[in-house]
Motif scaffolding. Structure first.
Motif, PDB file in Angstrom:
ATOM      1  N   TYR A 154      27.199  57.926 -15.037  1.00  0.00           N
ATOM      2  CA  TYR A 154      27.574  58.739 -13.879  1.00  0.00           C
ATOM      3  C   TYR A 154      26.331  59.152 -13.082  1.00  0.00           C
ATOM      4  N   LEU A 155      25.307  59.624 -13.775  1.00  0.00           N
ATOM      5  CA  LEU A 155      24.076  60.035 -13.096  1.00  0.00           C
ATOM      6  C   LEU A 155      23.388  58.842 -12.439  1.00  0.00           C
ATOM      7  N   SER A 156      23.444  57.686 -13.096  1.00  0.00           N
ATOM      8  CA  SER A 156      22.844  56.481 -12.529  1.00  0.00           C
ATOM      9  C   SER A 156      23.524  56.081 -11.227  1.00  0.00           C
ATOM     10  N   ALA A 157      24.862  56.228 -11.179  1.00  0.00           N
ATOM     11  CA  ALA A 157      25.588  55.892  -9.953  1.00  0.00           C
ATOM     12  C   ALA A 157      25.115  56.761  -8.786  1.00  0.00           C
ATOM     13  N   TRP A 158      24.886  58.054  -9.047  1.00  0.00           N
ATOM     14  CA  TRP A 158      24.339  58.936  -8.004  1.00  0.00           C
ATOM     15  C   TRP A 158      22.957  58.452  -7.564  1.00  0.00           C
ATOM     16  N   ASP A 159      22.092  58.116  -8.517  1.00  0.00           N
ATOM     17  CA  ASP A 159      20.733  57.662  -8.191  1.00  0.00           C
ATOM     18  C   ASP A 159      20.763  56.375  -7.368  1.00  0.00           C
ATOM     19  N   LEU A 160      21.608  55.435  -7.776  1.00  0.00           N
ATOM     20  CA  LEU A 160      21.694  54.154  -7.070  1.00  0.00           C
ATOM     21  C   LEU A 160      22.194  54.345  -5.637  1.00  0.00           C
ATOM     22  N   GLU A 161      23.183  55.203  -5.480  1.00  0.00           N
ATOM     23  CA  GLU A 161      23.737  55.419  -4.141  1.00  0.00           C
ATOM     24  C   GLU A 161      22.765  56.205  -3.268  1.00  0.00           C
ATOM     25  N   GLU A 221      19.545  56.143  -3.520  1.00  0.00           N
ATOM     26  CA  GLU A 221      18.468  55.208  -3.185  1.00  0.00           C
ATOM     27  C   GLU A 221      18.896  54.267  -2.062  1.00  0.00           C
ATOM     28  N   ARG A 222      20.136  53.797  -2.099  1.00  0.00           N
ATOM     29  CA  ARG A 222      20.647  52.917  -1.041  1.00  0.00           C
ATOM     30  C   ARG A 222      20.603  53.618   0.314  1.00  0.00           C
ATOM     31  N   LEU A 223      21.003  54.878   0.328  1.00  0.00           N
ATOM     32  CA  LEU A 223      21.035  55.617   1.585  1.00  0.00           C
ATOM     33  C   LEU A 223      19.634  55.934   2.091  1.00  0.00           C
ATOM     34  N   ARG A 224      18.722  56.255   1.178  1.00  0.00           N
ATOM     35  CA  ARG A 224      17.337  56.544   1.590  1.00  0.00           C
ATOM     36  C   ARG A 224      16.693  55.320   2.226  1.00  0.00           C
ATOM     37  N   LYS A 225      16.965  54.130   1.708  1.00  0.00           N
ATOM     38  CA  LYS A 225      16.421  52.901   2.284  1.00  0.00           C
ATOM     39  C   LYS A 225      16.937  52.680   3.696  1.00  0.00           C
ATOM     40  N   ARG A 226      18.140  53.194   3.969  1.00  0.00           N
ATOM     41  CA  ARG A 226      18.726  53.070   5.298  1.00  0.00           C
ATOM     42  C   ARG A 226      18.420  54.293   6.160  1.00  0.00           C
ATOM     43  N   LYS A 227      17.603  55.194   5.595  1.00  0.00           N
ATOM     44  CA  LYS A 227      17.216  56.423   6.287  1.00  0.00           C
ATOM     45  C   LYS A 227      18.423  57.278   6.658  1.00  0.00           C
ATOM     46  N   ILE A 228      19.365  57.336   5.687  1.00  0.00           N
ATOM     47  CA  ILE A 228      20.563  58.165   5.833  1.00  0.00           C
ATOM     48  C   ILE A 228      20.506  59.243   4.774  1.00  0.00           C
ATOM     49  N   SER A 229      20.841  60.451   5.134  1.00  0.00           N
ATOM     50  CA  SER A 229      20.812  61.550   4.179  1.00  0.00           C
ATOM     51  C   SER A 229      21.839  61.328   3.070  1.00  0.00           C
ATOM     52  N   PRO A 230      21.416  61.510   1.813  1.00  0.00           N
ATOM     53  CA  PRO A 230      22.385  61.409   0.708  1.00  0.00           C
ATOM     54  C   PRO A 230      23.480  62.467   0.803  1.00  0.00           C
ATOM     55  N   ASN A 242      27.683  58.717   1.796  1.00  0.00           N
ATOM     56  CA  ASN A 242      27.452  58.597   0.364  1.00  0.00           C
ATOM     57  C   ASN A 242      28.782  58.261  -0.333  1.00  0.00           C
ATOM     58  N   GLN A 243      28.840  57.062  -0.925  1.00  0.00           N
ATOM     59  CA  GLN A 243      30.077  56.630  -1.569  1.00  0.00           C
ATOM     60  C   GLN A 243      30.482  57.539  -2.732  1.00  0.00           C
ATOM     61  N   MET A 244      29.499  58.131  -3.400  1.00  0.00           N
ATOM     62  CA  MET A 244      29.831  59.014  -4.510  1.00  0.00           C
ATOM     63  C   MET A 244      30.594  60.241  -4.014  1.00  0.00           C
ATOM     64  N   ILE A 245      30.193  60.771  -2.871  1.00  0.00           N
ATOM     65  CA  ILE A 245      30.920  61.897  -2.284  1.00  0.00           C
ATOM     66  C   ILE A 245      32.321  61.450  -1.882  1.00  0.00           C
ATOM     67  N   GLN A 246      32.407  60.270  -1.274  1.00  0.00           N
ATOM     68  CA  GLN A 246      33.717  59.725  -0.893  1.00  0.00           C
ATOM     69  C   GLN A 246      34.624  59.575  -2.106  1.00  0.00           C
ATOM     70  N   PHE A 247      34.072  59.003  -3.190  1.00  0.00           N
ATOM     71  CA  PHE A 247      34.872  58.740  -4.383  1.00  0.00           C
ATOM     72  C   PHE A 247      35.419  60.038  -4.986  1.00  0.00           C
ATOM     73  N   HIS A 248      34.583  61.072  -5.022  1.00  0.00           N
ATOM     74  CA  HIS A 248      35.043  62.347  -5.575  1.00  0.00           C
ATOM     75  C   HIS A 248      36.159  62.951  -4.715  1.00  0.00           C
ATOM     76  N   LEU A 249      35.989  62.913  -3.407  1.00  0.00           N
ATOM     77  CA  LEU A 249      36.982  63.485  -2.506  1.00  0.00           C
ATOM     78  C   LEU A 249      38.299  62.717  -2.573  1.00  0.00           C
ATOM     79  N   ILE A 250      38.212  61.393  -2.620  1.00  0.00           N
ATOM     80  CA  ILE A 250      39.425  60.560  -2.677  1.00  0.00           C
ATOM     81  C   ILE A 250      40.217  60.854  -3.952  1.00  0.00           C
TER      82      ILE A 250
END
Length: 364
Positions: A188-195, A197-206, A211-219
């Protein structure tokens, strides 16, 4: 051609499980445990009696078979069947006063449907590039509160498998229960780190809806609340049974997933090279099982080495590899063994040691 036709029929066998769950409930009495007996007794028995499947599809036919729509339709059909059965379960627990035994039978039986087969289908679809298949994968994972698996499995586990960095690789001498806690937490923690990191590379705030992790929790939360309020409205009362049943079967379902993870890579290690990287993943880094019947029900998940070698390869064309380490039985039997650590160590540690010695001799 005949063997291929038989396999087509075999892959539909997974639909027996939801049918047994519903049949067992309405039949009542001891038959309410029909799905459990089938999964943990009948399937292992059939695996023992039926010849193992070590055959592979001819190379010249792989491309054609991989494109056959039948195999995709089977997985798509499962999505709708699982939702229908899940809502049936929610309806039953919210409208009928169940005994403790009935509650246990329904919750665990539902987990065999959503976790034993559902997550297997989600795993298959989640590796594909088609957006509809990915959508169905996420939908299935939502029904077991494990949507982060879509991130961690594809971008984490498949990169780090058979290394100390992989939460889903069980260590030599590690019990299933220790592994479960570590894999669930660190995955679970790794999924947060991976997501992140993906957003930081795109210069998007986590801390954004990107952030897909936020989406997944809300859904998932919205789905739980929606079912709770809908069934509460239908019953004209607060149906506490709905979220309790949903969350309980979810925990058991993803625990089945973790039990399978435990089997698949127990004690497997990739060599670390002088440059600091690990050797490439090969068919030597996953435990496999050639039992024909359980492979039908699990969409050939037990040909796990080939899946890790070619992650996007469709289940119907996965290959058996003679050089891969082999479990003594299919997954449904070995899961029960994993629940008893001394028995697991007794069966698996000597096999692991012997297999490693053979590999060491062959590499000389």
């Amino acid at each position: 051609m005949l063997n291929r036709s038989i396999k087509k029929i075999g892959f539909v066998s997974a639909f027996i499980l939801p049918a047994l769950l519903i049949f067992g409930y309405y039949a009542g009495g001891p038959l309410i445990w029909s799905i459990h007996v089938f999964v943990f007794l009948i399937i292992p028995l059939m695996d023992y009696l039926v010849k193992k499947d070590n055959e592979n599809i001819a190379k010249e036919a792989v491309s054609q078979v991989a494109k056959e729509r039948f195999y995709k339709w089977v997985t798509f059909g499962w999505v709708y069947i699982q939702f229908a059965v899940l809502f049936w379960g929610l309806f039953v627990v919210s409208t009928i006063a169940l005994t403790t035994d009935e509650w246990i039978a329904l919750v665990t039986g539902m987990a065999l449907v959503t976790g034993g087969i559902g997550i297997t289908v989600a795993h298959e679809l989640g590796h594909k590039s088609d957006l509809l298949e990915q959508f169905y994968s996420k939908v299935l994972l939502m029904t077991v509160c494990y949507m982060h698996f879509f991130i961690e499995h594809n971008r984490g586990h498949h990169v780090r498998v058979a290394t100390p960095e992989d939460p889903a690789t069980s260590r030599f001498g590690e019990s299933f229960y220790s592994f479960w806690f570590r894999s669930v937490k660190d995955g679970y923690l790794s999924a947060w780190d991976l997501e992140n990191e993906r957003l930081r590379k795109r210069k998007i705030s986590p801390f954004s809806f990107s952030n897909q992790m936020i989406q997944f929790h809300l859904i998932t939360l919205l789905f739980i609340l929606l079912t709770f309020f809908v069934f509460s409205w239908i019953q004209s009362r607060w149906v506490w049974e709905v979220p309790v049943f949903f969350i309980a079967q979810s925990i058991l379902a993803f625990s089945l997933l973790e039990a399978v993870n435990y089997l698949e890579h127990y004690g497997m290690e990739r060599k670390k090279l002088p440059n600091g990287f690990y050797e490439n993943v090969t068919p030597l880094h996953s435990w496999n099982a050639s039992q024909r019947i359980s492979n039908f029900f699990l969409f050939q998940l037990q040909r796990h080495s080939d899946h890790h070698w070619f992650a996007s390869k469709r289940y119907q064309v996965l290959d058996h590899h003679e050089e891969s380490p082999q479990l003594p039985a299919g997954y449904s039997a070995m899961i029960l063994v994993a629940f008893v650590p001394p028995l697991w160590y007794y069966l698996m540690n000597p096999r692991l040691q012997k297999w490693k010695e053979i590999q060491a001799m062959e590499s000389v």
